[in-house]
Design a protein around this motif. Structure first.
Motif, PDB file in Angstrom:
ATOM      1  N   SER A  40      12.902   4.951  -0.071  1.00 17.10           N
ATOM      2  CA  SER A  40      12.908   4.823   1.383  1.00 17.10           C
ATOM      3  C   SER A  40      12.200   5.966   2.100  1.00 17.10           C
ATOM      4  CB  SER A  40      14.349   4.706   1.898  1.00 17.10           C
ATOM      5  OG  SER A  40      15.104   5.833   1.513  1.00 17.10           O
ATOM      6  N   GLU A  41      11.603   6.894   1.342  1.00 15.01           N
ATOM      7  CA  GLU A  41      10.711   7.865   1.989  1.00 15.01           C
ATOM      8  C   GLU A  41       9.462   7.170   2.533  1.00 15.01           C
ATOM      9  OE1 GLU A  41       9.747   8.058  -2.478  1.00 15.01           O
ATOM     10  OE2 GLU A  41      11.528   7.877  -1.193  1.00 15.01           O
ATOM     11  N   PHE A  42       9.213   5.927   2.068  1.00 13.42           N
ATOM     12  CA  PHE A  42       8.125   5.098   2.587  1.00 13.42           C
ATOM     13  C   PHE A  42       8.721   3.897   3.317  1.00 13.42           C
ATOM     14  CE2 PHE A  42       6.316   7.218  -1.152  1.00 13.42           C
ATOM     15  CZ  PHE A  42       5.194   7.805  -0.593  1.00 13.42           C
ATOM     16  N   ASP A  43       8.001   3.384   4.307  1.00 11.51           N
ATOM     17  CA  ASP A  43       8.522   2.226   5.019  1.00 11.51           C
ATOM     18  C   ASP A  43       8.176   0.933   4.280  1.00 11.51           C
ATOM     19  OD1 ASP A  43       5.860   1.526   5.708  1.00 11.51           O
ATOM     20  OD2 ASP A  43       6.009   2.466   7.682  1.00 11.51           O
ATOM     21  N   THR A  44       8.756  -0.163   4.759  1.00 10.72           N
ATOM     22  CA  THR A  44       8.591  -1.455   4.085  1.00 10.72           C
ATOM     23  C   THR A  44       7.126  -1.863   3.994  1.00 10.72           C
ATOM     24  OG1 THR A  44      10.773  -2.137   4.868  1.00 10.72           O
ATOM     25  CG2 THR A  44       9.278  -3.879   4.146  1.00 10.72           C
ATOM     26  N   TYR A  45       6.380  -1.634   5.052  1.00 14.79           N
ATOM     27  CA  TYR A  45       4.954  -2.003   5.052  1.00 14.79           C
ATOM     28  C   TYR A  45       4.212  -1.278   3.936  1.00 14.79           C
ATOM     29  CZ  TYR A  45       0.089  -2.338   6.444  1.00 14.79           C
ATOM     30  OH  TYR A  45      -1.264  -2.552   6.441  1.00 14.79           O
ATOM     31  N   ASP A  46       4.444   0.039   3.830  1.00 13.90           N
ATOM     32  CA  ASP A  46       3.764   0.807   2.785  1.00 13.90           C
ATOM     33  C   ASP A  46       4.159   0.301   1.400  1.00 13.90           C
ATOM     34  OD1 ASP A  46       2.257   2.559   4.362  1.00 13.90           O
ATOM     35  OD2 ASP A  46       3.895   3.989   4.551  1.00 13.90           O
ATOM     36  N   ILE A  47       5.436   0.052   1.202  1.00 15.90           N
ATOM     37  CA  ILE A  47       5.885  -0.376  -0.131  1.00 15.90           C
ATOM     38  C   ILE A  47       5.249  -1.711  -0.500  1.00 15.90           C
ATOM     39  CG2 ILE A  47       7.905  -1.054  -1.479  1.00 15.90           C
ATOM     40  CD1 ILE A  47       8.884   1.537  -0.886  1.00 15.90           C
ATOM     41  N   LYS A  48       5.179  -2.620   0.462  1.00 16.78           N
ATOM     42  CA  LYS A  48       4.534  -3.908   0.168  1.00 16.78           C
ATOM     43  C   LYS A  48       3.068  -3.708  -0.189  1.00 16.78           C
ATOM     44  CE  LYS A  48       5.946  -6.031   3.970  1.00 16.78           C
ATOM     45  NZ  LYS A  48       6.191  -7.096   4.976  1.00 16.78           N
ATOM     46  N   SER A  49       2.417  -2.779   0.491  1.00 13.63           N
ATOM     47  CA  SER A  49       1.006  -2.526   0.169  1.00 13.63           C
ATOM     48  C   SER A  49       0.863  -1.917  -1.226  1.00 13.63           C
ATOM     49  CB  SER A  49       0.356  -1.629   1.226  1.00 13.63           C
ATOM     50  OG  SER A  49       0.840  -0.300   1.162  1.00 13.63           O
ATOM     51  N   PHE A  50       1.827  -1.082  -1.640  1.00 16.59           N
ATOM     52  CA  PHE A  50       1.789  -0.525  -2.993  1.00 16.59           C
ATOM     53  C   PHE A  50       1.935  -1.646  -4.032  1.00 16.59           C
ATOM     54  CE2 PHE A  50       4.215   3.422  -1.228  1.00 16.59           C
ATOM     55  CZ  PHE A  50       3.072   3.850  -0.573  1.00 16.59           C
ATOM     56  N   ILE A  51       2.892  -2.539  -3.768  1.00 16.94           N
ATOM     57  CA  ILE A  51       3.159  -3.618  -4.728  1.00 16.94           C
ATOM     58  C   ILE A  51       1.953  -4.540  -4.850  1.00 16.94           C
ATOM     59  CG2 ILE A  51       4.633  -5.601  -5.261  1.00 16.94           C
ATOM     60  CD1 ILE A  51       6.861  -4.096  -3.644  1.00 16.94           C
ATOM     61  N   ASP A  52       1.291  -4.806  -3.734  1.00 19.32           N
ATOM     62  CA  ASP A  52       0.127  -5.687  -3.769  1.00 19.32           C
ATOM     63  C   ASP A  52      -0.996  -5.093  -4.613  1.00 19.32           C
ATOM     64  OD1 ASP A  52       1.449  -7.498  -2.187  1.00 19.32           O
ATOM     65  OD2 ASP A  52       0.460  -6.911  -0.315  1.00 19.32           O
ATOM     66  N   ILE A  53      -1.023  -3.775  -4.741  1.00 19.38           N
ATOM     67  CA  ILE A  53      -2.015  -3.131  -5.605  1.00 19.38           C
ATOM     68  C   ILE A  53      -1.509  -3.052  -7.047  1.00 19.38           C
ATOM     69  CG2 ILE A  53      -3.273  -0.978  -6.110  1.00 19.38           C
ATOM     70  CD1 ILE A  53      -3.090  -0.357  -3.079  1.00 19.38           C
ATOM     71  N   GLY A  54      -0.278  -2.584  -7.220  1.00 16.89           N
ATOM     72  CA  GLY A  54       0.195  -2.237  -8.558  1.00 16.89           C
ATOM     73  C   GLY A  54       1.142  -3.217  -9.212  1.00 16.89           C
ATOM     74  N   HIS A  55       1.718  -4.145  -8.444  1.00 16.62           N
ATOM     75  CA  HIS A  55       2.642  -5.141  -8.982  1.00 16.62           C
ATOM     76  C   HIS A  55       3.753  -4.473  -9.811  1.00 16.62           C
ATOM     77  CE1 HIS A  55      -0.148  -8.078  -7.400  1.00 16.62           C
ATOM     78  NE2 HIS A  55      -1.131  -7.447  -8.033  1.00 16.62           N
ATOM     79  N   GLU A  56       3.856  -4.814 -11.102  1.00 16.81           N
ATOM     80  CA  GLU A  56       4.968  -4.292 -11.913  1.00 16.81           C
ATOM     81  C   GLU A  56       4.838  -2.810 -12.234  1.00 16.81           C
ATOM     82  OE1 GLU A  56       1.801  -5.142 -14.836  1.00 16.81           O
ATOM     83  OE2 GLU A  56       2.596  -6.201 -13.076  1.00 16.81           O
ATOM     84  N   ARG A  57       3.733  -2.192 -11.838  1.00 14.97           N
ATOM     85  CA  ARG A  57       3.593  -0.740 -12.018  1.00 14.97           C
ATOM     86  C   ARG A  57       4.274   0.038 -10.895  1.00 14.97           C
ATOM     87  NH1 ARG A  57      -1.312   0.794 -11.384  1.00 14.97           N
ATOM     88  NH2 ARG A  57      -2.306  -1.197 -10.880  1.00 14.97           N
ATOM     89  N   VAL A  58       4.856  -0.694  -9.945  1.00 13.89           N
ATOM     90  CA  VAL A  58       5.610  -0.076  -8.847  1.00 13.89           C
ATOM     91  C   VAL A  58       7.099  -0.348  -9.055  1.00 13.89           C
ATOM     92  CG1 VAL A  58       6.019  -0.022  -6.356  1.00 13.89           C
ATOM     93  CG2 VAL A  58       3.694  -0.394  -7.250  1.00 13.89           C
ATOM     94  N   THR A  59       7.900   0.721  -9.088  1.00  8.36           N
ATOM     95  CA  THR A  59       9.359   0.606  -9.124  1.00  8.36           C
ATOM     96  C   THR A  59       9.893   1.103  -7.784  1.00  8.36           C
ATOM     97  OG1 THR A  59       9.444   0.989 -11.515  1.00  8.36           O
ATOM     98  CG2 THR A  59      11.483   1.340 -10.262  1.00  8.36           C
ATOM     99  N   VAL A  60      10.753   0.289  -7.163  1.00 11.46           N
ATOM    100  CA  VAL A  60      11.294   0.620  -5.845  1.00 11.46           C
ATOM    101  C   VAL A  60      12.797   0.876  -5.961  1.00 11.46           C
ATOM    102  CG1 VAL A  60      11.551  -0.085  -3.443  1.00 11.46           C
ATOM    103  CG2 VAL A  60       9.583  -0.920  -4.778  1.00 11.46           C
ATOM    104  N   ARG A  61      13.231   2.030  -5.467  1.00 13.08           N
ATOM    105  CA  ARG A  61      14.660   2.295  -5.308  1.00 13.08           C
ATOM    106  C   ARG A  61      15.101   1.639  -4.003  1.00 13.08           C
ATOM    107  NH1 ARG A  61      12.193   7.265  -6.450  1.00 13.08           N
ATOM    108  NH2 ARG A  61      12.369   7.878  -4.256  1.00 13.08           N
TER     109      ARG A  61
END
Length: 240
Positions: A40-61
């Motif tokens: 949650s140091e990043f907002d929802t928009y940023d996290i979605k943008s990370f996932i769209d690039i990295g998919h399963e290489r992104v782990t979200v707490r």
């Protein structure tokens, strides 16, 4: 106070580095093919943008995000680490929506044994509270095909017996263990979570000795951007 340790990827309560990565840095890492863990140091928009690039290489707490956001994260293909205050229904829904059920890791604290078994039966990984477990309990979990993260509560001998039984289903938080023990854990096939006080040389050796480089997760705190770039390029997961 109980410690909650986690697998794949992963130390839940690692702090942001003094040279903290911003959203641009994370996107650069993902574009290079690296893996990250964020919260949650990043907002929802940023996290979605990370996932769209990295998919399963992104782990979200998921602590600090609502269930709607967490469902979006799993539907987009991310891995998540979740638990209370979500209820049993929420957790089951997240597992059902995940592209791969094992992409959901559940912190067991606050759920009864029936709920935890139901999550595991659906394919999720469970983070047990090691303070409530003895060595016999851990072996029972591994015998049932479960995954476990352990730390200094257990001695080196016990941890080696866990690894010999569960291999990559055992994650060791190496805080309090020396470099020799940590290399032993890696060579036996465990996943490890490492960081300071190990130096950059130690971390690189751990990554090199791992049968799968992504079995090594590195807490970013205390390392500069050059070191973190080297670790991630070698295949380790960086915990921000």
């Amino acid at each position: 106070m109980s410690k909650y340790l986690f697998i794949l990827i992963f130390a839940l309560f690692a702090g942001i580095s003094s040279l903290a990565a911003d959203a641009y840095d994370i996107k650069q890492m993902l574009n290079r093919g690296e893996s990250v863990e964020v919260g949650s140091e990043f907002d929802t928009y940023d996290i979605k943008s990370f996932i769209d690039i990295g998919h399963e290489r992104v782990t979200v707490r998921t602590v600090g995000f609502d269930t709607y956001d967490s469902r979006i994260f799993v539907e987009r293909g991310a891995r998540i680490i979740t638990g209370k205050p979500y209820d049993t229904y929420d957790i089951r829904s997240l597992i059902d929506r995940a592209k791969v059920k094992s992409y959901v890791t559940v912190i067991g604290k606050g759920f009864d044994s029936y709920d935890l078994r139901s999550f595991a039966d659906k394919g999720a990984s469970i983070i047990y509270d090691q303070d409530d477990l003895d060595a016999y309990d851990v072996r029972q979990i591994l015998d049932r095909g479960g995954s476990i993260t352990v730390g200094k509560k257990f001695d080196t001998y016990d941890i080696k017996t866990f690894i010999d039984k569960g291999h990559e289903r055992v994650t060791v938080d190496t805080d309090g263990f020396d470099s020799y023990d940590t290399r032993t854990f890696i060579e036996r096939g465990a996943r490890v979570i490492v960081g300071r006080p190990f130096d950059s040389y130690d971390i690189k050796r751990f990554i090199e000795k791992a049968s799968m480089k992504s079995y090594v997760s590195v807490r970013a705190d205390g390392f500069d951007s050059y070191d973190l770039r080297q670790f991630s390029e070698k295949g380790a997961i960086i915990i921000h």
